[in-house]
Design a protein around this motif. Structure first.
Motif, PDB file in Angstrom:
ATOM      1  N   ARG A  45       8.476 -32.916 -33.585  1.00 23.53           N
ATOM      2  CA  ARG A  45       8.230 -34.180 -34.272  1.00 23.53           C
ATOM      3  C   ARG A  45       8.291 -35.323 -33.273  1.00 23.53           C
ATOM      4  O   ARG A  45       9.116 -35.319 -32.357  1.00 23.53           O
ATOM      5  N   ALA A  46       7.420 -36.303 -33.448  1.00 19.16           N
ATOM      6  CA  ALA A  46       7.452 -37.490 -32.601  1.00 19.16           C
ATOM      7  C   ALA A  46       8.769 -38.217 -32.786  1.00 19.16           C
ATOM      8  O   ALA A  46       9.359 -38.222 -33.871  1.00 19.16           O
ATOM      9  N   GLY A  47       9.250 -38.842 -31.712  1.00 21.08           N
ATOM     10  CA  GLY A  47      10.493 -39.594 -31.792  1.00 21.08           C
ATOM     11  C   GLY A  47      10.387 -40.777 -32.734  1.00 21.08           C
ATOM     12  O   GLY A  47       9.286 -41.260 -33.047  1.00 21.08           O
ATOM     13  N   ALA A  48      11.555 -41.279 -33.169  1.00 24.21           N
ATOM     14  CA  ALA A  48      11.587 -42.356 -34.151  1.00 24.21           C
ATOM     15  C   ALA A  48      11.987 -43.693 -33.553  1.00 24.21           C
ATOM     16  O   ALA A  48      11.848 -44.728 -34.206  1.00 24.21           O
ATOM     17  N   GLN A  49      12.475 -43.712 -32.294  1.00 25.00           N
ATOM     18  CA  GLN A  49      12.968 -44.937 -31.685  1.00 25.00           C
ATOM     19  C   GLN A  49      12.036 -45.387 -30.558  1.00 25.00           C
ATOM     20  O   GLN A  49      11.492 -44.566 -29.818  1.00 25.00           O
ATOM     21  N   ILE A 234     -19.446 -47.538 -27.572  1.00 23.78           N
ATOM     22  CA  ILE A 234     -18.822 -48.376 -28.607  1.00 23.78           C
ATOM     23  C   ILE A 234     -18.320 -49.653 -27.938  1.00 23.78           C
ATOM     24  O   ILE A 234     -17.453 -49.607 -27.053  1.00 23.78           O
ATOM     25  N   ASP A 235     -18.864 -50.809 -28.327  1.00 23.80           N
ATOM     26  CA  ASP A 235     -18.541 -52.060 -27.647  1.00 23.80           C
ATOM     27  C   ASP A 235     -17.485 -52.881 -28.372  1.00 23.80           C
ATOM     28  O   ASP A 235     -17.229 -54.034 -28.018  1.00 23.80           O
ATOM     29  N   THR A 236     -16.858 -52.309 -29.384  1.00 20.79           N
ATOM     30  CA  THR A 236     -15.797 -52.981 -30.135  1.00 20.79           C
ATOM     31  C   THR A 236     -14.442 -52.405 -29.742  1.00 20.79           C
ATOM     32  O   THR A 236     -14.285 -51.184 -29.619  1.00 20.79           O
ATOM     33  N   ASP A 237     -13.441 -53.281 -29.552  1.00 20.48           N
ATOM     34  CA  ASP A 237     -12.096 -52.798 -29.277  1.00 20.48           C
ATOM     35  C   ASP A 237     -11.602 -51.964 -30.454  1.00 20.48           C
ATOM     36  O   ASP A 237     -11.929 -52.246 -31.624  1.00 20.48           O
ATOM     37  N   GLY A 238     -10.815 -50.942 -30.146  1.00 19.05           N
ATOM     38  CA  GLY A 238     -10.251 -50.102 -31.194  1.00 19.05           C
ATOM     39  C   GLY A 238      -8.772 -49.858 -30.962  1.00 19.05           C
ATOM     40  O   GLY A 238      -8.363 -49.485 -29.858  1.00 19.05           O
ATOM     41  N   THR A 239      -7.956 -50.082 -31.996  1.00 19.38           N
ATOM     42  CA  THR A 239      -6.517 -49.817 -31.932  1.00 19.38           C
ATOM     43  C   THR A 239      -6.102 -48.990 -33.134  1.00 19.38           C
ATOM     44  O   THR A 239      -6.555 -49.251 -34.262  1.00 19.38           O
ATOM     45  N   LEU A 240      -5.273 -47.993 -32.900  1.00 16.82           N
ATOM     46  CA  LEU A 240      -4.683 -47.244 -34.000  1.00 16.82           C
ATOM     47  C   LEU A 240      -3.213 -46.989 -33.700  1.00 16.82           C
ATOM     48  O   LEU A 240      -2.773 -47.064 -32.554  1.00 16.82           O
ATOM     49  N   TYR A 241      -2.468 -46.715 -34.776  1.00 15.83           N
ATOM     50  CA  TYR A 241      -1.036 -46.457 -34.669  1.00 15.83           C
ATOM     51  C   TYR A 241      -0.722 -45.099 -35.296  1.00 15.83           C
ATOM     52  O   TYR A 241      -1.231 -44.781 -36.384  1.00 15.83           O
ATOM     53  N   TYR A 242       0.106 -44.337 -34.616  1.00 14.22           N
ATOM     54  CA  TYR A 242       0.653 -43.131 -35.218  1.00 14.22           C
ATOM     55  C   TYR A 242       2.104 -43.409 -35.580  1.00 14.22           C
ATOM     56  O   TYR A 242       2.965 -43.520 -34.713  1.00 14.22           O
ATOM     57  N   ASP A 243       2.379 -43.542 -36.893  1.00 13.90           N
ATOM     58  CA  ASP A 243       3.752 -43.703 -37.368  1.00 13.90           C
ATOM     59  C   ASP A 243       4.559 -42.424 -37.204  1.00 13.90           C
ATOM     60  O   ASP A 243       5.768 -42.467 -37.003  1.00 13.90           O
ATOM     61  N   ASP A 244       3.880 -41.290 -37.327  1.00 18.41           N
ATOM     62  CA  ASP A 244       4.579 -40.009 -37.281  1.00 18.41           C
ATOM     63  C   ASP A 244       3.576 -38.910 -36.976  1.00 18.41           C
ATOM     64  O   ASP A 244       2.405 -38.991 -37.376  1.00 18.41           O
ATOM     65  N   VAL A 245       4.040 -37.897 -36.240  1.00 16.77           N
ATOM     66  CA  VAL A 245       3.261 -36.691 -35.979  1.00 16.77           C
ATOM     67  C   VAL A 245       4.221 -35.515 -36.078  1.00 16.77           C
ATOM     68  O   VAL A 245       5.318 -35.549 -35.500  1.00 16.77           O
ATOM     69  N   VAL A 246       3.816 -34.477 -36.815  1.00 16.20           N
ATOM     70  CA  VAL A 246       4.681 -33.320 -37.042  1.00 16.20           C
ATOM     71  C   VAL A 246       3.893 -32.032 -36.809  1.00 16.20           C
ATOM     72  O   VAL A 246       2.744 -31.908 -37.241  1.00 16.20           O
ATOM     73  N   ILE A 247       4.512 -31.095 -36.124  1.00 13.77           N
ATOM     74  CA  ILE A 247       4.018 -29.719 -36.027  1.00 13.77           C
ATOM     75  C   ILE A 247       5.016 -28.856 -36.775  1.00 13.77           C
ATOM     76  O   ILE A 247       6.220 -28.934 -36.508  1.00 13.77           O
ATOM     77  N   ALA A 248       4.538 -28.050 -37.723  1.00 12.22           N
ATOM     78  CA  ALA A 248       5.462 -27.364 -38.618  1.00 12.22           C
ATOM     79  C   ALA A 248       4.967 -25.963 -38.972  1.00 12.22           C
ATOM     80  O   ALA A 248       3.814 -25.605 -38.721  1.00 12.22           O
ATOM     81  N   SER A 249       5.866 -25.222 -39.589  1.00 17.76           N
ATOM     82  CA  SER A 249       5.533 -23.874 -40.039  1.00 17.76           C
ATOM     83  C   SER A 249       5.213 -23.827 -41.529  1.00 17.76           C
ATOM     84  O   SER A 249       4.774 -22.794 -42.033  1.00 17.76           O
TER      85      SER A 249
END
Length: 261
Positions: A45-49, A234-249
Protein backbone atom coordinates in the motif's frame (compact mmCIF):
# COMPACT_ATOMS: atom_id res chain seq x y z
CA UNK A 1 28.16 -39.09 23.95
CA UNK A 2 29.70 -41.01 21.04
CA UNK A 3 31.30 -38.77 18.38
CA UNK A 4 29.00 -40.01 15.57
CA UNK A 5 25.89 -39.34 17.62
CA UNK A 6 27.14 -35.85 18.52
CA UNK A 7 27.52 -34.98 14.82
CA UNK A 8 23.99 -36.25 14.13
CA UNK A 9 22.46 -34.11 16.89
CA UNK A 10 24.33 -30.99 15.75
CA UNK A 11 23.18 -31.58 12.19
CA UNK A 12 19.54 -31.86 13.26
CA UNK A 13 19.78 -28.65 15.29
CA UNK A 14 21.27 -26.77 12.31
CA UNK A 15 18.46 -27.98 10.04
CA UNK A 16 15.80 -26.64 12.42
CA UNK A 17 17.61 -23.32 12.85
CA UNK A 18 17.88 -22.81 9.10
CA UNK A 19 14.23 -23.74 8.59
CA UNK A 20 13.21 -21.15 11.19
CA UNK A 21 15.22 -18.44 9.44
CA UNK A 22 13.68 -19.30 6.09
CA UNK A 23 10.17 -19.15 7.54
CA UNK A 24 10.76 -15.57 8.70
CA UNK A 25 11.94 -14.29 5.33
CA UNK A 26 9.67 -12.97 2.57
CA UNK A 27 11.19 -12.74 -0.88
CA UNK A 28 10.44 -9.82 -3.18
CA UNK A 29 11.78 -11.80 -6.14
CA UNK A 30 14.83 -9.60 -6.57
CA UNK A 31 12.80 -6.48 -7.32
CA UNK A 32 13.62 -4.31 -4.35
CA UNK A 33 11.76 -3.78 -1.07
CA UNK A 34 8.10 -4.57 -0.67
CA UNK A 35 5.69 -4.38 2.24
CA UNK A 36 4.60 -7.76 3.54
CA UNK A 37 1.04 -9.03 3.94
CA UNK A 38 -0.90 -7.27 6.69
CA UNK A 39 -3.34 -10.09 7.40
CA UNK A 40 -6.31 -8.32 5.77
CA UNK A 41 -5.38 -9.14 2.18
CA UNK A 42 -3.28 -6.02 1.57
CA UNK A 43 0.10 -6.97 0.09
CA UNK A 44 1.40 -3.45 -0.63
CA UNK A 45 0.00 0.00 0.00
CA UNK A 46 1.17 3.53 -0.73
CA UNK A 47 2.30 5.47 2.32
CA UNK A 48 -0.08 7.85 4.07
CA UNK A 49 2.32 10.58 5.25
CA UNK A 50 3.99 13.27 3.14
CA UNK A 51 7.36 12.49 4.72
CA UNK A 52 7.25 8.80 3.78
CA UNK A 53 4.83 8.22 0.90
CA UNK A 54 7.54 8.40 -1.77
CA UNK A 55 9.62 5.86 0.18
CA UNK A 56 7.02 3.19 -0.59
CA UNK A 57 7.79 3.55 -4.30
CA UNK A 58 10.84 2.60 -6.32
CA UNK A 59 12.27 5.83 -7.76
CA UNK A 60 14.05 5.37 -11.10
CA UNK A 61 15.51 8.07 -13.36
CA UNK A 62 13.88 6.78 -16.53
CA UNK A 63 10.38 7.38 -15.15
CA UNK A 64 10.59 11.18 -15.52
CA UNK A 65 10.92 12.64 -19.01
CA UNK A 66 10.29 16.30 -19.91
CA UNK A 67 8.23 16.66 -16.73
CA UNK A 68 8.48 17.33 -13.01
CA UNK A 69 9.39 14.53 -10.61
CA UNK A 70 6.39 13.18 -8.68
CA UNK A 71 5.88 15.01 -5.38
CA UNK A 72 4.19 14.30 -2.06
CA UNK A 73 1.34 16.71 -1.32
CA UNK A 74 -1.67 16.94 0.94
CA UNK A 75 -4.48 14.82 -0.46
CA UNK A 76 -7.19 16.93 -2.12
CA UNK A 77 -9.79 14.39 -0.99
CA UNK A 78 -8.71 12.90 2.35
CA UNK A 79 -7.78 15.38 5.12
CA UNK A 80 -4.62 14.41 6.98
CA UNK A 81 -3.44 12.02 4.30
CA UNK A 82 -0.71 12.43 1.69
CA UNK A 83 -1.20 12.01 -2.05
CA UNK A 84 1.30 11.75 -4.87
CA UNK A 85 1.02 14.49 -7.47
CA UNK A 86 2.10 13.80 -11.05
CA UNK A 87 2.37 16.70 -13.51
CA UNK A 88 3.35 16.63 -17.17
CA UNK A 89 3.49 19.96 -19.05
CA UNK A 90 2.22 20.41 -22.58
CA UNK A 91 4.66 18.67 -24.89
CA UNK A 92 6.09 16.61 -22.02
CA UNK A 93 6.00 12.83 -21.80
CA UNK A 94 6.34 11.08 -18.45
CA UNK A 95 6.13 11.39 -14.67
CA UNK A 96 5.73 7.97 -13.05
CA UNK A 97 6.64 5.84 -10.03
CA UNK A 98 6.86 2.08 -9.49
CA UNK A 99 5.29 0.58 -6.36
CA UNK A 100 8.06 -1.30 -4.55
CA UNK A 101 6.54 -4.70 -5.13
CA UNK A 102 7.54 -7.75 -7.12
CA UNK A 103 6.92 -8.40 -10.81
CA UNK A 104 3.86 -10.33 -11.99
CA UNK A 105 4.22 -13.73 -13.67
CA UNK A 106 2.03 -16.28 -15.45
CA UNK A 107 -0.53 -17.71 -13.05
CA UNK A 108 -0.50 -14.72 -10.67
CA UNK A 109 -3.92 -13.52 -9.52
CA UNK A 110 -4.07 -10.03 -7.96
CA UNK A 111 -6.42 -7.19 -7.09
CA UNK A 112 -5.39 -3.54 -7.52
CA UNK A 113 -7.03 -0.45 -6.06
CA UNK A 114 -6.48 3.09 -7.36
CA UNK A 115 -7.94 6.26 -5.83
CA UNK A 116 -7.16 8.85 -8.52
CA UNK A 117 -8.19 12.46 -9.06
CA UNK A 118 -7.74 14.08 -12.44
CA UNK A 119 -7.07 17.73 -11.63
CA UNK A 120 -9.16 20.59 -12.98
CA UNK A 121 -8.15 21.22 -16.57
CA UNK A 122 -6.85 17.69 -17.11
CA UNK A 123 -7.19 16.99 -20.87
CA UNK A 124 -9.69 14.13 -20.58
CA UNK A 125 -11.04 14.72 -24.08
CA UNK A 126 -7.76 14.28 -25.95
CA UNK A 127 -7.71 11.74 -28.76
CA UNK A 128 -4.03 10.96 -28.12
CA UNK A 129 -2.84 8.15 -25.87
CA UNK A 130 -2.52 9.03 -22.19
CA UNK A 131 -1.60 6.34 -19.64
CA UNK A 132 -2.31 6.76 -15.90
CA UNK A 133 -1.36 3.22 -14.82
CA UNK A 134 0.36 0.40 -16.63
CA UNK A 135 1.53 -3.14 -16.04
CA UNK A 136 4.72 -2.64 -18.02
CA UNK A 137 6.37 -5.62 -19.65
CA UNK A 138 10.01 -6.38 -18.91
CA UNK A 139 10.91 -5.94 -22.60
CA UNK A 140 10.50 -3.09 -25.05
CA UNK A 141 7.35 -1.53 -26.44
CA UNK A 142 3.86 -0.70 -25.20
CA UNK A 143 2.57 -2.72 -22.22
CA UNK A 144 0.21 -5.71 -22.38
CA UNK A 145 -2.17 -3.92 -20.00
CA UNK A 146 -2.75 -0.25 -19.14
CA UNK A 147 -5.38 2.23 -17.98
CA UNK A 148 -5.66 5.23 -20.26
CA UNK A 149 -7.69 8.45 -20.38
CA UNK A 150 -8.91 9.79 -23.71
CA UNK A 151 -12.17 10.71 -25.37
CA UNK A 152 -13.60 11.58 -21.94
CA UNK A 153 -13.29 7.94 -20.81
CA UNK A 154 -11.16 5.62 -18.74
CA UNK A 155 -10.08 2.85 -21.11
CA UNK A 156 -8.23 -0.46 -20.79
CA UNK A 157 -5.67 -0.96 -23.56
CA UNK A 158 -2.79 -3.28 -24.41
CA UNK A 159 -1.25 -5.77 -26.79
CA UNK A 160 0.26 -3.33 -29.28
CA UNK A 161 3.84 -4.54 -28.84
CA UNK A 162 2.89 -8.00 -30.14
CA UNK A 163 0.57 -6.79 -32.90
CA UNK A 164 -2.58 -7.63 -30.91
CA UNK A 165 -3.80 -4.17 -29.90
CA UNK A 166 -7.08 -4.20 -28.01
CA UNK A 167 -9.20 -1.64 -26.19
CA UNK A 168 -12.08 -1.90 -23.69
CA UNK A 169 -14.10 1.00 -22.28
CA UNK A 170 -14.31 1.38 -18.48
CA UNK A 171 -16.40 4.50 -17.92
CA UNK A 172 -16.46 8.31 -17.79
CA UNK A 173 -13.31 10.24 -16.84
CA UNK A 174 -14.14 13.61 -15.26
CA UNK A 175 -11.59 16.33 -14.48
CA UNK A 176 -11.78 17.70 -10.93
CA UNK A 177 -13.32 14.51 -9.57
CA UNK A 178 -11.90 11.54 -7.69
CA UNK A 179 -12.51 8.11 -9.16
CA UNK A 180 -11.91 4.76 -7.47
CA UNK A 181 -10.86 1.99 -9.84
CA UNK A 182 -10.46 -1.60 -8.66
CA UNK A 183 -9.02 -4.17 -11.07
CA UNK A 184 -8.78 -7.93 -10.77
CA UNK A 185 -6.05 -9.29 -13.06
CA UNK A 186 -5.23 -12.89 -13.84
CA UNK A 187 -1.83 -12.79 -15.47
CA UNK A 188 -1.20 -14.98 -18.51
CA UNK A 189 0.02 -14.66 -22.09
CA UNK A 190 -2.75 -17.11 -23.04
CA UNK A 191 -5.92 -15.19 -24.03
CA UNK A 192 -7.98 -18.06 -22.64
CA UNK A 193 -6.37 -17.68 -19.21
CA UNK A 194 -5.53 -13.97 -18.80
CA UNK A 195 -8.51 -11.85 -17.73
CA UNK A 196 -9.49 -8.49 -16.23
CA UNK A 197 -12.42 -7.36 -14.08
CA UNK A 198 -12.95 -3.66 -13.27
CA UNK A 199 -15.06 -1.78 -10.76
CA UNK A 200 -15.51 1.98 -11.06
CA UNK A 201 -16.66 3.69 -7.86
CA UNK A 202 -17.91 0.34 -6.54
CA UNK A 203 -19.86 -0.64 -9.65
CA UNK A 204 -18.69 -3.55 -11.79
CA UNK A 205 -18.14 -2.22 -15.31
CA UNK A 206 -15.93 -4.93 -16.86
CA UNK A 207 -16.41 -8.61 -16.09
CA UNK A 208 -14.08 -11.48 -17.05
CA UNK A 209 -12.70 -9.63 -20.06
CA UNK A 210 -10.11 -11.72 -21.88
CA UNK A 211 -7.81 -9.56 -24.04
CA UNK A 212 -6.88 -11.20 -27.31
CA UNK A 213 -3.21 -10.54 -26.51
CA UNK A 214 -3.47 -11.89 -22.96
CA UNK A 215 -2.46 -9.88 -19.89
CA UNK A 216 1.26 -10.69 -20.21
CA UNK A 217 3.62 -11.00 -23.16
CA UNK A 218 5.22 -14.41 -23.88
CA UNK A 219 8.43 -15.04 -21.93
CA UNK A 220 8.15 -11.72 -20.07
CA UNK A 221 6.98 -10.48 -16.68
CA UNK A 222 5.23 -7.18 -15.88
CA UNK A 223 5.52 -4.59 -13.12
CA UNK A 224 3.14 -1.84 -12.05
CA UNK A 225 3.72 1.84 -12.77
CA UNK A 226 1.47 4.72 -11.69
CA UNK A 227 1.47 8.34 -12.78
CA UNK A 228 1.15 10.00 -16.18
CA UNK A 229 2.74 8.88 -19.44
CA UNK A 230 1.39 10.39 -22.65
CA UNK A 231 1.94 11.56 -26.19
CA UNK A 232 4.13 14.64 -26.58
CA UNK A 233 1.52 15.90 -29.06
CA UNK A 234 -0.74 16.83 -26.11
CA UNK A 235 -0.11 20.57 -25.64
CA UNK A 236 -2.14 20.98 -22.43
CA UNK A 237 -0.62 20.60 -18.97
CA UNK A 238 -1.90 17.57 -17.09
CA UNK A 239 -1.92 16.91 -13.33
CA UNK A 240 -3.35 13.98 -11.43
CA UNK A 241 -3.27 12.84 -7.82
CA UNK A 242 -3.18 9.35 -6.40
CA UNK A 243 -4.78 9.43 -2.93
CA UNK A 244 -4.18 5.72 -2.50
CA UNK A 245 -2.82 2.68 -4.34
CA UNK A 246 -3.27 -0.89 -3.09
CA UNK A 247 -2.04 -4.29 -4.26
CA UNK A 248 -4.08 -7.03 -2.64
CA UNK A 249 -5.11 -10.65 -2.66
CA UNK A 250 -8.85 -9.95 -2.30
CA UNK A 251 -11.46 -7.64 -3.79
CA UNK A 252 -12.41 -6.37 -0.34
CA UNK A 253 -8.85 -5.31 0.50
CA UNK A 254 -8.33 -3.55 -2.83
CA UNK A 255 -11.67 -1.75 -2.50
CA UNK A 256 -10.99 -0.27 0.94
CA UNK A 257 -9.30 2.85 -0.41
CA UNK A 258 -8.62 5.86 1.79
CA UNK A 259 -11.63 8.11 2.32
CA UNK A 260 -12.51 11.15 4.40
CA UNK A 261 -15.08 9.23 6.44
Amino acid sequence: MPRGLTRTVVGIVLVFLLAGCATGTRSSSGNGPSSGPTGDGVLWRAGAQSSTVLDTYRVTPWNTDDAEDPTAVASPDVPGRAAVEYTVPGGGTRSELEPAYRSFRPGDDYWFGFAVRLADGFPVDTSDWQVIAQWKNSGDGSPPLSIQVHGGRFVLEGGEAIGEHWSRDIGPAVAGQRTDLVLHVRFSDDPDEGSVDVLQDGREVVSDYRPRGGTLYPDEVSYLKTGLYRSSDIDTDGTLYYDDVVIASTREAASELATAS
